[in-house]
Scaffold this motif. Structure first.
Motif, PDB file in Angstrom:
ATOM      1  N   THR A 182      31.294  58.638  48.881  1.00  0.00           N
ATOM      2  CA  THR A 182      31.535  58.934  50.300  1.00  0.00           C
ATOM      3  C   THR A 182      32.682  58.125  50.904  1.00  0.00           C
ATOM      4  OG1 THR A 182      29.970  57.310  51.256  1.00  0.00           O
ATOM      5  CG2 THR A 182      29.066  59.430  50.550  1.00  0.00           C
ATOM      6  N   GLY A 183      33.517  57.518  50.077  1.00  0.00           N
ATOM      7  CA  GLY A 183      34.584  56.662  50.573  1.00  0.00           C
ATOM      8  C   GLY A 183      34.186  55.216  50.734  1.00  0.00           C
ATOM      9  N   ASP A 184      32.898  54.906  50.567  1.00  0.00           N
ATOM     10  CA  ASP A 184      32.400  53.528  50.603  1.00  0.00           C
ATOM     11  C   ASP A 184      32.335  53.039  49.158  1.00  0.00           C
ATOM     12  OD1 ASP A 184      31.055  51.132  50.827  1.00  0.00           O
ATOM     13  OD2 ASP A 184      29.490  51.913  52.165  1.00  0.00           O
ATOM     14  N   ARG A 185      33.406  52.414  48.704  1.00  0.00           N
ATOM     15  CA  ARG A 185      33.588  52.116  47.281  1.00  0.00           C
ATOM     16  C   ARG A 185      32.452  51.298  46.678  1.00  0.00           C
ATOM     17  NH1 ARG A 185      39.943  50.974  46.132  1.00  0.00           N
ATOM     18  NH2 ARG A 185      40.771  52.873  47.117  1.00  0.00           N
ATOM     19  N   ALA A 186      31.913  50.375  47.436  1.00  0.00           N
ATOM     20  CA  ALA A 186      30.891  49.477  46.900  1.00  0.00           C
ATOM     21  C   ALA A 186      29.631  50.226  46.467  1.00  0.00           C
ATOM     22  CB  ALA A 186      30.540  48.408  47.933  1.00  0.00           C
ATOM     23  N   LEU A 187      29.381  51.393  47.050  1.00  0.00           N
ATOM     24  CA  LEU A 187      28.164  52.126  46.718  1.00  0.00           C
ATOM     25  C   LEU A 187      28.143  52.584  45.268  1.00  0.00           C
ATOM     26  CD1 LEU A 187      27.621  54.363  49.887  1.00  0.00           C
ATOM     27  CD2 LEU A 187      26.533  52.178  49.306  1.00  0.00           C
ATOM     28  N   ALA A 188      29.309  52.773  44.668  1.00  0.00           N
ATOM     29  CA  ALA A 188      29.353  53.247  43.290  1.00  0.00           C
ATOM     30  C   ALA A 188      28.709  52.259  42.317  1.00  0.00           C
ATOM     31  CB  ALA A 188      30.794  53.518  42.874  1.00  0.00           C
ATOM     32  N   GLN A 189      28.800  50.961  42.626  1.00  0.00           N
ATOM     33  CA  GLN A 189      28.231  49.929  41.758  1.00  0.00           C
ATOM     34  C   GLN A 189      26.809  49.531  42.154  1.00  0.00           C
ATOM     35  OE1 GLN A 189      29.526  48.411  38.932  1.00  0.00           O
ATOM     36  NE2 GLN A 189      31.134  49.964  39.049  1.00  0.00           N
ATOM     37  N   ALA A 190      26.320  50.036  43.265  1.00  0.00           N
ATOM     38  CA  ALA A 190      25.018  49.617  43.788  1.00  0.00           C
ATOM     39  C   ALA A 190      23.907  50.493  43.205  1.00  0.00           C
ATOM     40  CB  ALA A 190      25.008  49.705  45.312  1.00  0.00           C
ATOM     41  N   LEU A 191      23.070  49.926  42.369  1.00  0.00           N
ATOM     42  CA  LEU A 191      21.984  50.694  41.772  1.00  0.00           C
ATOM     43  C   LEU A 191      20.878  51.000  42.775  1.00  0.00           C
ATOM     44  CD1 LEU A 191      21.762  49.060  38.231  1.00  0.00           C
ATOM     45  CD2 LEU A 191      22.618  51.334  38.826  1.00  0.00           C
ATOM     46  N   GLY A 192      20.952  50.439  43.966  1.00  0.00           N
ATOM     47  CA  GLY A 192      20.024  50.781  45.028  1.00  0.00           C
ATOM     48  C   GLY A 192      20.468  51.964  45.863  1.00  0.00           C
ATOM     49  N   SER A 193      21.618  52.552  45.530  1.00  0.00           N
ATOM     50  CA  SER A 193      22.140  53.703  46.262  1.00  0.00           C
ATOM     51  C   SER A 193      22.303  54.874  45.296  1.00  0.00           C
ATOM     52  CB  SER A 193      23.496  53.372  46.891  1.00  0.00           C
ATOM     53  OG  SER A 193      24.104  54.537  47.428  1.00  0.00           O
ATOM     54  N   LEU A 194      22.118  56.090  45.801  1.00  0.00           N
ATOM     55  CA  LEU A 194      22.327  57.287  44.991  1.00  0.00           C
ATOM     56  C   LEU A 194      23.778  57.752  44.999  1.00  0.00           C
ATOM     57  CD1 LEU A 194      19.145  59.383  45.942  1.00  0.00           C
ATOM     58  CD2 LEU A 194      19.520  57.948  43.914  1.00  0.00           C
ATOM     59  N   ALA A 195      24.649  57.069  45.723  1.00  0.00           N
ATOM     60  CA  ALA A 195      26.050  57.467  45.827  1.00  0.00           C
ATOM     61  C   ALA A 195      26.856  56.972  44.630  1.00  0.00           C
ATOM     62  CB  ALA A 195      26.654  56.919  47.119  1.00  0.00           C
ATOM     63  N   GLY A 196      27.831  57.786  44.197  1.00  0.00           N
ATOM     64  CA  GLY A 196      28.702  57.399  43.096  1.00  0.00           C
ATOM     65  C   GLY A 196      27.986  57.359  41.765  1.00  0.00           C
ATOM     66  N   LYS A 197      27.111  58.344  41.537  1.00  0.00           N
ATOM     67  CA  LYS A 197      26.253  58.350  40.352  1.00  0.00           C
ATOM     68  C   LYS A 197      26.215  59.731  39.705  1.00  0.00           C
ATOM     69  CE  LYS A 197      24.734  54.178  41.667  1.00  0.00           C
ATOM     70  NZ  LYS A 197      25.396  54.032  42.958  1.00  0.00           N
ATOM     71  N   ILE A 198      25.711  59.765  38.477  1.00  0.00           N
ATOM     72  CA  ILE A 198      25.183  60.986  37.884  1.00  0.00           C
ATOM     73  C   ILE A 198      23.674  60.802  37.807  1.00  0.00           C
ATOM     74  CG2 ILE A 198      25.073  62.437  35.817  1.00  0.00           C
ATOM     75  CD1 ILE A 198      28.012  61.779  35.331  1.00  0.00           C
ATOM     76  N   LEU A 199      22.937  61.774  38.311  1.00  0.00           N
ATOM     77  CA  LEU A 199      21.480  61.707  38.404  1.00  0.00           C
ATOM     78  C   LEU A 199      20.853  62.652  37.377  1.00  0.00           C
ATOM     79  CD1 LEU A 199      21.199  61.963  42.304  1.00  0.00           C
ATOM     80  CD2 LEU A 199      21.621  59.910  40.914  1.00  0.00           C
ATOM     81  N   ARG A 200      19.661  62.289  36.927  1.00  0.00           N
ATOM     82  CA  ARG A 200      18.916  63.117  35.958  1.00  0.00           C
ATOM     83  C   ARG A 200      17.463  63.140  36.412  1.00  0.00           C
ATOM     84  NH1 ARG A 200      16.266  61.392  31.023  1.00  0.00           N
ATOM     85  NH2 ARG A 200      16.178  63.028  29.415  1.00  0.00           N
ATOM     86  N   MET A 201      16.916  64.346  36.557  1.00  0.00           N
ATOM     87  CA  MET A 201      15.584  64.460  37.160  1.00  0.00           C
ATOM     88  C   MET A 201      14.830  65.656  36.602  1.00  0.00           C
ATOM     89  SD  MET A 201      16.989  65.859  40.837  1.00  0.00           S
ATOM     90  CE  MET A 201      18.542  64.986  40.556  1.00  0.00           C
ATOM     91  N   THR A 202      13.530  65.681  36.862  1.00  0.00           N
ATOM     92  CA  THR A 202      12.711  66.834  36.553  1.00  0.00           C
ATOM     93  C   THR A 202      12.956  67.910  37.610  1.00  0.00           C
ATOM     94  OG1 THR A 202      10.809  66.192  37.895  1.00  0.00           O
ATOM     95  CG2 THR A 202      10.964  65.237  35.669  1.00  0.00           C
ATOM     96  N   PRO A 203      12.488  69.140  37.381  1.00  0.00           N
ATOM     97  CA  PRO A 203      12.641  70.180  38.405  1.00  0.00           C
ATOM     98  C   PRO A 203      11.906  69.874  39.706  1.00  0.00           C
ATOM     99  CG  PRO A 203      12.266  71.186  36.261  1.00  0.00           C
ATOM    100  CD  PRO A 203      12.018  69.710  36.098  1.00  0.00           C
ATOM    101  N   ASP A 204      11.043  68.867  39.703  1.00  0.00           N
ATOM    102  CA  ASP A 204      10.377  68.428  40.932  1.00  0.00           C
ATOM    103  C   ASP A 204      11.095  67.275  41.606  1.00  0.00           C
ATOM    104  OD1 ASP A 204       8.268  70.299  40.697  1.00  0.00           O
ATOM    105  OD2 ASP A 204       7.252  68.998  39.268  1.00  0.00           O
ATOM    106  N   GLY A 205      12.211  66.813  41.027  1.00  0.00           N
ATOM    107  CA  GLY A 205      12.982  65.727  41.619  1.00  0.00           C
ATOM    108  C   GLY A 205      12.532  64.342  41.212  1.00  0.00           C
ATOM    109  N   ARG A 206      11.623  64.252  40.271  1.00  0.00           N
ATOM    110  CA  ARG A 206      11.183  62.927  39.806  1.00  0.00           C
ATOM    111  C   ARG A 206      12.119  62.410  38.717  1.00  0.00           C
ATOM    112  NH1 ARG A 206       6.017  65.569  40.291  1.00  0.00           N
ATOM    113  NH2 ARG A 206       6.097  66.079  38.068  1.00  0.00           N
ATOM    114  N   PRO A 207      12.183  61.094  38.512  1.00  0.00           N
ATOM    115  CA  PRO A 207      13.006  60.568  37.428  1.00  0.00           C
ATOM    116  C   PRO A 207      12.617  61.189  36.097  1.00  0.00           C
ATOM    117  CG  PRO A 207      12.279  58.794  38.858  1.00  0.00           C
ATOM    118  CD  PRO A 207      11.532  60.013  39.299  1.00  0.00           C
TER     119      PRO A 207
END
Length: 367
Positions: A182-207
């Motif tokens: 989102t233009g907030d560069r620090a978020l890419a390295q923050a594992l507490g944020s979903l920004a700047g990531k590739i996510l993998r989940m079940t069809p219900d949205g669970r890890p």
């Protein structure tokens, strides 16, 4: 003639001379934090060049996502109108509906779409979109219309830029999503944020089982990923926008840190995963990506071309080849259709392009 996309240093004799006239790339001086070029030996492009694209549909408005139903029809999202369209292989287009809750803003809007791998049984379709307060992934049941909206993941940071947005089911049956920082560069390295990531989940949205951090994050340190594709061996590749120096294709590893904002392009150390291909940012702005016929095919926005990146059997990326340079303007959506054709969507009405008569359009081409 523009300069070549950056790859591993190889002897000049190893380059395939027959491709030189088709290459289109370039490199600008690295910015601070950039280093060297992607360390990848060349591979040979086999087979004939792709055929000439033909127009399937005209007069669309920023087609962003493409996903195919079992019968071969495509579901197509329009970013700014929030319309979901159904397009047949003959080009017949019908409107499924306008998706509730979408709030287009800058690069945000109705973005990715994915069809359940068991669609014939469950009739499920997944959409990634920008709402009034976040980016989110919503699951629907689709028959003649969308019903039963269920938010499976929300709270993904939104911004005027860098919203990610690609959705795709992997060969493991899990749903992958890309997000931007989102233009907030620090978020890419923050594992507490979903920004700047590739996510993998079940069809219900669970890890998904086996995720490295106990949440939905699969990899991090990304600036803005808009393309995902798997090769026949199940290796995952992602296309990523750079800032001032290098755009990238990355081979994605479980738990990998891809370096943004500390590194743009190749860092050369062990802390961050280096890209397998880089381009200068004026040649690419790589968005949608698909695998077909031994290559990755990548739509370039600013670069206004379709990049073909051949892959060797071991997953090694070869010398990129520019196709259709400047012919259709900005290219964003790329998907491999049943039967082997590539579908490509232009993005000339996205506020950064120059619309032409008939834009935006869907093109089909034999890879």
């Amino acid at each position: 003639m523009s300069r070549m996309a950056q790859l591993a240093p190889v002897p000049a004799s190893a380059l395939v001379a027959a491709l030189v006239a088709a290459l289109s790339a370039g490199c600008s001086a690295p910015s601070a934090g950039s280093a060297d070029t992607a360390r990848t030996p060349a591979a040979t492009v086999t087979g004939a060049p792709p055929g000439r694209p033909r127009t399937l549909v005209e007069d669309l408005a920023v087609p962003w996502g493409l996903a195919f139903l079992p019968g071969g029809d495509a579901l197509v999202t329009e970013r700014d109108t929030a319309r979901l369209l159904r397009v047949t292989a003959a080009g017949r287009t019908t409107e499924v509906g306008t998706v509730d809750g979408v709030r287009p803003d800058g690069e945000g809007g109705l973005l990715g779409v994915a069809v359940s791998p068991t669609f014939e049984k469950d009739r499920l379709v997944f959409l990634y979109f920008t709402s009034a307060r976040d980016n989110r992934i919503v699951r629907y049941r689709y028959d003649r219309s969308l019903t039963g909206a269920t938010v499976i993941l929300d709270g993904i940071p939104k911004g005027a830029i860098h919203n990610g947005g690609r959705l795709a089911f992997g060969p493991d049956g899990y749903l992958y999503a890309t997000t931007g920082e989102t233009g907030d560069r620090a978020l890419a390295q923050a594992l507490g944020s979903l920004a700047g990531k590739i996510l993998r989940m079940t069809p219900d949205g669970r890890p998904a089982p086996g995720n490295p951090f106990g949440n939905v994050i699969w990899s991090y340190g990304h600036r803005n990923v808009q393309g995902l594709a798997w090769d026949p061996s199940g290796r995952l590749y992602a296309s990523e926008f750079g800032s001032d120096a290098f755009d990238e294709i990355n081979l994605i590893r479980k738990g990998g840190n891809y370096g943004w904002p500390e590194v743009e392009g190749v860092g050369g150390g062990s802390r961050y995963v280096d890209p397998v291909v880089t381009w200068s940012t004026d040649e690419a702005s790589p968005s949608g990506m698909a695998y077909a016929d031994g290559s990755l095919w990548v739509g370039a926005l600013r670069g206004a071309r379709l990049w073909q990146v051949p892959l060797a059997a071991d997953g090694t990326a070869g010398t990129p080849v520019a196709r259709f340079e400047g012919r259709y303007g900005r290219l964003r959506a790329v998907a491999a259709a049943p039967g082997g054709l590539l579908w490509i969507g232009t993005s000339n009405k996205d506020g950064r392009g120059t619309p032409r008569p008939g834009d935006d359009r869907l093109l089909v081409v034999t890879p």
